[in-house]
Design a protein around this motif. Structure first.
Motif, PDB file in Angstrom:
ATOM      1  N   TYR A  31       0.818  -1.212   0.000  1.00  0.00           N
ATOM      2  CA  TYR A  31       0.000   0.000   0.000  1.00  0.00           C
ATOM      3  C   TYR A  31       0.851   1.260   0.000  1.00  0.00           C
ATOM      4  CZ  TYR A  31      -3.358  -3.497   1.492  1.00  0.00           C
ATOM      5  OH  TYR A  31      -4.128  -4.627   1.568  1.00  0.00           O
ATOM      6  N   CYS A  32       0.240   2.341  -0.450  1.00  0.00           N
ATOM      7  CA  CYS A  32       0.941   3.626  -0.461  1.00  0.00           C
ATOM      8  C   CYS A  32       1.111   4.155   0.954  1.00  0.00           C
ATOM      9  CB  CYS A  32       0.186   4.624  -1.332  1.00  0.00           C
ATOM     10  SG  CYS A  32      -1.515   4.904  -0.836  1.00  0.00           S
ATOM     11  N   TYR A  51       4.486   4.824  -3.447  1.00  0.00           N
ATOM     12  CA  TYR A  51       3.472   3.862  -3.825  1.00  0.00           C
ATOM     13  C   TYR A  51       3.717   2.557  -3.073  1.00  0.00           C
ATOM     14  CZ  TYR A  51       2.742   6.948  -7.850  1.00  0.00           C
ATOM     15  OH  TYR A  51       2.482   8.006  -8.671  1.00  0.00           O
ATOM     16  N   GLY A  52       2.765   1.635  -3.164  1.00  0.00           N
ATOM     17  CA  GLY A  52       2.999   0.309  -2.646  1.00  0.00           C
ATOM     18  C   GLY A  52       4.240  -0.275  -3.278  1.00  0.00           C
ATOM     19  N   GLY A  56       8.210   5.169  -6.706  1.00  0.00           N
ATOM     20  CA  GLY A  56       7.495   6.393  -7.026  1.00  0.00           C
ATOM     21  C   GLY A  56       7.552   7.460  -5.961  1.00  0.00           C
ATOM     22  N   ARG A  58       7.754  10.769  -4.144  1.00  0.00           N
ATOM     23  CA  ARG A  58       7.420  12.141  -4.511  1.00  0.00           C
ATOM     24  C   ARG A  58       7.564  13.037  -3.304  1.00  0.00           C
ATOM     25  NH1 ARG A  58       2.293   9.752  -4.972  1.00  0.00           N
ATOM     26  NH2 ARG A  58       3.590   8.212  -3.934  1.00  0.00           N
ATOM     27  N   PHE A 101      -2.690   0.717  -3.786  1.00  0.00           N
ATOM     28  CA  PHE A 101      -1.289   0.721  -4.212  1.00  0.00           C
ATOM     29  C   PHE A 101      -0.811   2.133  -4.550  1.00  0.00           C
ATOM     30  CE2 PHE A 101       2.249  -1.889  -5.422  1.00  0.00           C
ATOM     31  CZ  PHE A 101       2.924  -1.167  -6.386  1.00  0.00           C
ATOM     32  N   TYR A 102      -1.706   2.922  -5.139  1.00  0.00           N
ATOM     33  CA  TYR A 102      -1.353   4.277  -5.556  1.00  0.00           C
ATOM     34  C   TYR A 102      -2.085   5.306  -4.696  1.00  0.00           C
ATOM     35  CZ  TYR A 102       0.445   2.052  -9.780  1.00  0.00           C
ATOM     36  OH  TYR A 102       1.143   1.275 -10.657  1.00  0.00           O
ATOM     37  N   CYS A 103      -1.391   6.395  -4.403  1.00  0.00           N
ATOM     38  CA  CYS A 103      -1.987   7.540  -3.725  1.00  0.00           C
ATOM     39  C   CYS A 103      -1.461   8.799  -4.388  1.00  0.00           C
ATOM     40  CB  CYS A 103      -1.569   7.609  -2.254  1.00  0.00           C
ATOM     41  SG  CYS A 103      -2.298   6.382  -1.178  1.00  0.00           S
ATOM     42  N   TYR A 105       0.216  11.719  -3.221  1.00  0.00           N
ATOM     43  CA  TYR A 105       0.906  11.791  -1.936  1.00  0.00           C
ATOM     44  C   TYR A 105       0.434  12.952  -1.072  1.00  0.00           C
ATOM     45  CZ  TYR A 105       3.803  15.873  -2.959  1.00  0.00           C
ATOM     46  OH  TYR A 105       4.229  17.147  -3.220  1.00  0.00           O
ATOM     47  N   ASP A 110      -6.643  10.389   0.451  1.00  0.00           N
ATOM     48  CA  ASP A 110      -6.168   9.136  -0.136  1.00  0.00           C
ATOM     49  C   ASP A 110      -5.646   8.169   0.922  1.00  0.00           C
ATOM     50  OD1 ASP A 110      -4.851   9.737  -3.493  1.00  0.00           O
ATOM     51  OD2 ASP A 110      -6.783  10.206  -2.582  1.00  0.00           O
ATOM     52  N   TYR A 111      -5.531   8.643   2.147  1.00  0.00           N
ATOM     53  CA  TYR A 111      -4.967   7.829   3.222  1.00  0.00           C
ATOM     54  C   TYR A 111      -6.053   7.455   4.225  1.00  0.00           C
ATOM     55  CZ  TYR A 111      -0.572   9.389   1.271  1.00  0.00           C
ATOM     56  OH  TYR A 111       0.465   9.637   0.419  1.00  0.00           O
TER      57      TYR A 111
END
Length: 123
Positions: A31-32, A51-52, A56, A58, A101-103, A105, A110-111
């Motif tokens: 998970y992110c 990302y998970g 990635g 950022r 998997f993606y957020c 940031y 998103d969390y």
């Protein structure tokens, strides 16, 4: 799921700190994850995220080149290495974990899981 931050403290400008976020009941690799901060009277700000799987990475423009986010899968720990700290970095820092998997940031919605924070003070 429980996230517990540590490593905050008081430091002079130009110094370094490493924040840690220990997780229980959660698998970092899937998970992110991200770090946020909030200064008094200001909105919560996304600082860094991955990302998970840890790829990635950022960063916000305000910390790019000074902060590094990383993970230790063996220990289920997320880190934020903070170098060349500035007074404007003073804030409560929070660890966050998503359920995908993606957020994005910097987007708090998103969390799903949040730690209680650790204070960083730069003078």
């Amino acid at each position: 799921v429980q996230l517990v931050e540590s490593g905050g403290g008081s430091v002079q400008a130009g110094g370094s700190l490493r924040l840690s976020c220990a997780a229980s009941g959660y698998t970092y690799s899937s998970y992110c994850m991200g770090w946020f901060r909030q200064a008094p009277g200001k909105e919560r700000e996304g600082v860094a995220g991955v990302y998970g799987g840890g790829g990635g990475a950022r960063y916000s423009e305000s910390v790019k080149g000074r902060f590094t986010i990383s993970q230790d899968y063996a220990g289920n720990t997320l880190y934020l290495q903070m170098d060349d700290l500035k007074p404007e970095d003073t804030a409560m820092y929070y660890c966050a974990a998503g359920d995908g998997f993606y957020c994005v940031y910097s987007r708090p919605t998103d969390y799903v899981y949040w730690g209680r924070g650790t204070q960083v003070t730069v003078s």
